[in-house]
Enzyme design. Structure first.
Site, mmCIF file in Angstrom:
data_model
loop_
_atom_site.group_PDB
_atom_site.id
_atom_site.type_symbol
_atom_site.label_atom_id
_atom_site.label_comp_id
_atom_site.label_asym_id
_atom_site.label_seq_id
_atom_site.Cartn_x
_atom_site.Cartn_y
_atom_site.Cartn_z
ATOM 1 N N GLU A 1 0.889 -1.169 0.000
ATOM 2 C CA GLU A 1 0.000 0.000 0.000
ATOM 3 C C GLU A 1 0.917 1.205 0.000
ATOM 4 O O GLU A 1 1.621 1.480 0.971
ATOM 5 C CB GLU A 1 -0.917 -0.031 1.228
ATOM 6 C CG GLU A 1 -2.114 0.920 1.098
ATOM 7 C CD GLU A 1 -1.974 2.168 1.936
ATOM 8 O OE1 GLU A 1 -1.126 3.010 1.581
ATOM 9 O OE2 GLU A 1 -2.692 2.303 2.931
ATOM 10 N N CYS B 1 -2.274 8.281 3.414
ATOM 11 C CA CYS B 1 -2.158 7.969 1.981
ATOM 12 C C CYS B 1 -3.440 8.289 1.220
ATOM 13 O O CYS B 1 -3.417 8.396 -0.012
ATOM 14 C CB CYS B 1 -1.794 6.500 1.797
ATOM 15 S SG CYS B 1 -0.167 6.082 2.437
#
Length: 478
Positions: free
Chosen positions: A219, A253
C-alpha cells in the site's frame, strides 16, 4: 514506559527470523485448530479494548497527532481482531468438482514466516490491519515498525503474548528501514512481505521480494481527488473535505489533497472552506488537549520537505504555507518547540505542478475548478496515484456513475476515509498492489493446498489405472 529503544544488530534480525521459522515448523500456532486461534484473537481484542485510553496517549506522544484523533481511531482497532476471529469460526474450505471417482478437497494453509513493514502515520492501526489476518491464517509474523513511531506496536506485541500468542509467533523488530528493514525482507525464510510506504520504497522492496519468489502486498503513495459537484450539499462537502484533507495533519495515503469543485458552486464552496480552514488553524494547540484540532508533522525533516514543496509551487497560496511559531490561541502551547504546519490551501494550480502530482504527506491541498462530468473525471484521474477518491453529490445515480470511472481502489461518495475490517483497502496505478482487510487479506496470507483422493473400488482402480496394461484400451491421463 520507554526511555529508549535499543538498537538491534543484523545477527539479531537473523536470530528472530530463524526462531520464527522454528516456531512455524513446530506447529504450535501454524497447525493449531482454527477455534484455538480464534479464541486468542478474541481475548486480545478485549485486552486492547481495555487499554485504548493508555495506548492512545502513547500514540499521540510518539506521533504528535491529537489525542482526540487517537482515541477515536484506536477505539476501532479491536474490530479487526474480532473480524478475523469470527472469520476463523465461519469460513469454509471447499471440494473441487473434479471428474471421476475422486475427492478433491482444497484447503487454505499458512505461508510460513511473513514480514510486515509499517509506517509512522497510523502506527498501530496499520500494523494491526496486517497482523490480524496474518495471525489468523497461522503464520509466524515479523513486524518492522517505523523507527519514528515503534512504541505502540511493541506494546501490542506484549499484549499478544499475554493473550496467548506463543513465543516466536509475533516478533517486533525496531530499526531503520535501510538496514533492519532491508535485512528482514531479504531473508530467504520470508515467504511474504506486506508494506505500507512511499512508492519509491515500495519499488525497492518489491525488487528484493521478487528475487526471493515471495508474495508481496504494497500500500503505497496517494494523491486523492475530491470531486464536488454543483448539486452537492455544500456544508457537508466542506466538512467532509476538511476531514479528508487535514485529519492526521494530512499525513495519510488517502488524504484529500486535490479538491476539484464544479464551477457553479466554486465561489460559495471556497468561501466556506477557507472559513473552516481558518477555524481549524485557530483551534490548534497542545496535541494532548482534547480540544485541539490538528497535531504536528512527524519530524523536522518532513516539515522542511513540506515547506520546500510549498515554496516551489507556482500556484497561489490562499491560506497557510509557512511553519507555525509562537503560542496557541487555544491553550498557550508553544508551536516553536515542535514541527507544526498549518492547514494550507493553494489555487491557480497547473497539472504539471509538483503539488498536483506528488504526495506532500502534510496538510496542503490544491483546488481546481471544473465545468462538466467529463472534465471532472479527467482531472481526478490526471495523476499517477490511485488509492482513494471522494465524490460529493446529492444525485446518487451520478455518484455511482462517477465512481465507476475514477481510477482508485477506494471511492467514497458523500463521505471520506471510512474503513472497516470487512472492506478491501488498496490502490491502483502507482499506489500499490494487493489489498488489506477482508477475506482478500486472509487469503493473501495463505496458499491453497489441493488434496486428491481416489475413492473408487480396488477392482475398478486396477482396471482403470494400469496405464501400462497390455492392449489399446483408452485410459485416463490427467
Amino acid at each position: 514506559m520507554y526511555n529508549s529503544i535499543a538498537p538491534i544488530s543484523l545477527d539479531d534480525v537473523n536470530s528472530h527470523i530463524e526462531d520464527a521459522q522454528r516456531t512455524f515448523n513446530s506447529g504450535i500456532w501454524s497447525k493449531a485448530p482454527a477455534i484455538t486461534r480464534s479464541k486468542v484473537l478474541s481475548r486480545l481484542a478485549r485486552m486492547l479494548e481495555e487499554r485504548v485510553p493508555e495506548i492512545a496517549q502513547l500514540e499521540s506522544l510518539q506521533t504528535g497527532r491529537t489525542i482526540r484523533e487517537m482515541n477515536a481511531q484506536l477505539g476501532r482497532l479491536p474490530d479487526w481482531l474480532d473480524y478475523y476471529a469470527a472469520l476463523l469460526r465461519t469460513r469454509h474450505d471447499f471440494i473441487a468438482p473434479t471428474q471421476g471417482k475422486l475427492l478433491n478437497y482444497v484447503q487454505r494453509v499458512p505461508l510460513g514466516v511473513v514480514a510486515q513493514i509499517t509506517p509512522f502515520n497510523h502506527p498501530l492501526l496499520i500494523a494491526l490491519k496486517k497482523i490480524a489476518p496474518a495471525l489468523a491464517a497461522g503464520n509466524s509474523v515479523i513486524v518492522k515498525p517505523s523507527e519514528q513511531a515503534p512504541l505502540t506496536v511493541l506494546e501490542f506485541a506484549k499484549m499478544a503474548a499475554d493473550a496467548g500468542v506463543p513465543s516466536g509467533v509475533l516478533s517486533v523488530i525496531p530499526g531503520f528501514g535501510h538496514t533492519v528493514g532491508k535485512a528482514i525482507v531479504s531473508h530467504p525464510f520470508i515467504r511474504k512481505v506486506d508494506v505500507t510506504a512511499g512508492t519509491k520504497t515500495g519499488r525497492a522492496l518489491g525488487s528484493i521480494v521478487g528475487s526471493n519468489l515471495a508474495a508481496y502486498t504494497a500500500e503505497l503513495g496517494g494523491k486523492a481527488p475530491i470531486l464536488i459537484f454543483n448539486d452537492a450539499d455544500i456544508d457537508s462537502a466542506v466538512n467532509g473535505t476538511a476531514f479528508a484533507s487535514f485529519v492526521a495533519s494530512g499525513q495519510t495515503c488517502v488524504s484529500g489533497t486535490r479538491i476539484i469543485v464544479q464551477n457553479q458552486i466554486y465561489e460559495t464552496f471556497m468561501e466556506k472552506f477557507i472559513s473552516k480552514v481558518q477555524s481549524i488553524r485557530a483551534r490548534m494547540g497542545n496535541p494532548l488537549n482534547p480540544k485541539s484540532t490538528m497535531g504536528s508533522i512527524i519530524s523536522l525533516s518532513q516539515l522542511e520537505r513540506i515547506e520546500a514543496m510549498v515554496r516551489r509551487t507556482k500556484g497561489r497560496i490562499i491560506v497557510g504555507g509557512r511553519r507555525m511559531t509562537g503560542v496557541s490561541d487555544l491553550d498557550g502551547f508553544d508551536f516553536s518547540g515542535g514541527s507544526f504546519f498549518p492547514p494550507t490551501v493553494v489555487t491557480d494550480i497547473s497539472l504539471d505542478d509538483e503539488l498536483w502530482q506528488e504526495e506532500v504527506f502534510g496538510p496542503v491541498v490544491v483546488v481546481k475548478k471544473f465545468t462538466d462530468e467529463s472534465e471532472g473525471i479527467t482531472l481526478a484521474n490526471a495523476c499517477k496515484y490511485g488509492l482513494g477518491a471522494g465524490i460529493w453529490t446529492t444525485d446518487l445515480s451520478k455518484g455511482h456513475r462517477i465512481a465507476a470511472e475514477i481510477e482508485a481502489g477506494l471511492c467514497w461518495v458523500n463521505t471520506h476515509h471510512r474503513n472497516d475490517p470487512s472492506s478491501p483497502w488498496g490502490g491502483m496505478k502507482e499506489s500499490g498492489i494487493g489489498r488489506e482487510n477482508g477475506l482478500e487479506a486472509f487469503e493473501a496470507y495463505t496458499q491453497s493446498k489441493s488434496t486428491i483422493v481416489n475413492v473408487d473400488t480396488v477392482e475398478a482402480t486396477r482396471r482403470a489405472d494400469d496405464w501400462f496394461a497390455e492392449g489399446t484400451e483408452v485410459r485416463r491421463y490427467g
